[in-house]
Enzyme design. Structure first.
Site, PDB file in Angstrom:
ATOM      1  N   HIS A 243      13.411  99.151  13.331  1.00  0.00           N
ATOM      2  CA  HIS A 243      13.077  99.517  14.716  1.00  0.00           C
ATOM      3  C   HIS A 243      11.910  98.696  15.266  1.00  0.00           C
ATOM      4  O   HIS A 243      12.046  97.976  16.255  1.00  0.00           O
ATOM      5  CB  HIS A 243      12.651 100.997  14.777  1.00  0.00           C
ATOM      6  CG  HIS A 243      13.622 101.974  14.229  1.00  0.00           C
ATOM      7  ND1 HIS A 243      14.762 102.343  14.886  1.00  0.00           N
ATOM      8  CD2 HIS A 243      13.618 102.705  13.081  1.00  0.00           C
ATOM      9  CE1 HIS A 243      15.420 103.259  14.186  1.00  0.00           C
ATOM     10  NE2 HIS A 243      14.738 103.488  13.081  1.00  0.00           N
TER      11      HIS A 243
HETATM   12  C1  BDR Z   1      10.675 105.207  15.221  1.00  0.00           C
HETATM   13  O1  BDR Z   1      10.217 106.342  14.519  1.00  0.00           O
HETATM   14  C2  BDR Z   1       9.564 105.972  13.333  1.00  0.00           C
HETATM   15  O2  BDR Z   1      10.052 106.705  12.273  1.00  0.00           O
HETATM   16  C3  BDR Z   1       9.758 104.477  13.165  1.00  0.00           C
HETATM   17  O3  BDR Z   1       8.572 103.897  12.639  1.00  0.00           O
HETATM   18  C4  BDR Z   1      10.039 103.999  14.565  1.00  0.00           C
HETATM   19  O4  BDR Z   1       8.841 103.663  15.251  1.00  0.00           O
HETATM   20  C5  BDR Z   1      12.190 105.199  15.200  1.00  0.00           C
HETATM   21  O5  BDR Z   1      12.677 106.347  15.810  1.00  0.00           O
END
Ligand code: BDR
Ligand code: CA
Length: 321
Positions: A243
């Site tokens: 992500h």
């Molecule tokens: C986001 O949530 C976190 O768990 C990850 O680091 C990312 O920023 C994804 O939904």
């Protein structure tokens, strides 16, 4: 080299935050003015410690790391140990950091930096809940017009939610903060799950990380192997969605991404859809666009750049082409 782009990374590491930070620290086009930490994936004492672990792993112990807000604006903190493990960086054991945490509060650093630098020259890169950024905007509304851009990971439209059926984690944890940010008037670019669920690791990509060699290569490979078990089980994906590195990838190579400039509002009331990013993808509301909401990524090119860039941290004399 032309002038570096000045950025502040606001983060809650998190394995994918860690990869994003490494990519930024490996990229000569970016000047990381500071890393501001927030409570999110794990509580604040762990996120600020993890940020320093990552800077030391990158061989950049001079990077300034600040601790910020330890809880959302008006809600109890929700964390994601079920995804990231107890430490937030599960997957490989790394030494405790020696580099110091800065004494200044992250919110004060964000305000002071935006006031000190020329207007329109500092980009904020939020990779976690938006509590620090919203607190800065609340305390110092004058900074909104000085922000070059806010390029953030959060939200979803076609993919809807990951922490609830309707909401993505970063927005869900602090929806009131997200609402403040999306209404602040600064240019906003959103890397939602619609993009990040296309930025998936594979066996070959993880091997590419491992081939970087040393502790760095092993950390990248083990973090993504740890982190992917959750998404493989839940979504049947072939690997882990990276992500947060998409944010830095967008700064470095915006041509690898595509989307629409649309209106995005945040749900802050309904218990059923709390934290949903209500994205007017089809332009049906007449509300003014406030964000470039991305949904496409050239995944092979993204992974090629990510791996090649981070590998340069193993050879400090080398420059990334
Ligand atoms: C986001 O949530 C976190 O768990 C990850 O680091 C990312 O920023 C994804 O939904
Ligand atoms: Ca994150």
């Amino acid at each position: 080299m032309s002038a570096q782009r000045k950025i502040i990374i606001d983060t809650d590491p998190g394995q994918d935050d860690a990869v994003a930070i490494l990519l930024a620290l490996a990229s000569p086009e970016l000047e990381v003015l500071g890393i501001t930490c927030v409570a999110g994936n794990v509580p604040l004492p762990l996120t600020e410690k993890n940020a320093r672990v990552i800077c030391e792993l990158a061989g950049k112990p001079g990077t300034r790391v600040f601790a910020g807000c330890d809880a959302p604006l008006s809600r109890a903190l929700v964390t994601a140990e079920h995804v990231h493990g107890k430490t937030g960086l599960d997957g490989i054991a790394l030494p405790d950091p020696v580099m110091p945490l800065q004494a200044q509060h992250a919110v004060d650093f964000i305000i002071e930096t935006l006031r000190a630098e020329a207007p329109g020259t500092v980009t904020l890169c939020p990779l976690g809940p938006l509590t620090n950024i919203a607190t800065a905007l609340q305390r110092a509304p004058d900074i909104a017009s000085r922000i070059q851009s806010i390029v953030l990971m959060g939200g979803a439209y076609f993919e809807v939610g990951n922490i609830t059926p309707a909401a993505e984690f970063n927005i869900y944890v602090d929806p009131e903060a997200a609402e403040i940010v999306f209404k602040c008037g600064a240019p906003i670019v959103v890397l939602p799950l619609d993009v990040t669920h296309k930025a998936l690791t594979s066996r070959a990509r993880v091997q590419g990380f491992r081939d970087i060699g040393g502790t760095l290569g092993e950390a990248l490979a083990s973090w993504t192997e740890f982190f992917e078990r959750f998404d493989v089980a839940k979504y049947g994906h072939e690997g882990a969605p990276l992500h947060d590195p998409c944010v830095i990838g967008y700064l470095l190579a915006p041509e690898l991404f595509a989307g629409r400039f649309i209106n995005v509002e945040i749900e802050t009331q309904s218990p059923l859809t709390l934290g949903m990013t209500v994205a007017d993808w089809w332009g049906v509301t007449g509300r003014a666009p406030n964000a470039l909401f991305l949904d496409q990524i050239d995944t092979p090119a993204f992974f090629e750049m990510l791996t090649r860039r981070i590998a340069t941290l193993n050879a400090p004399a080398a420059t990334a082409p």
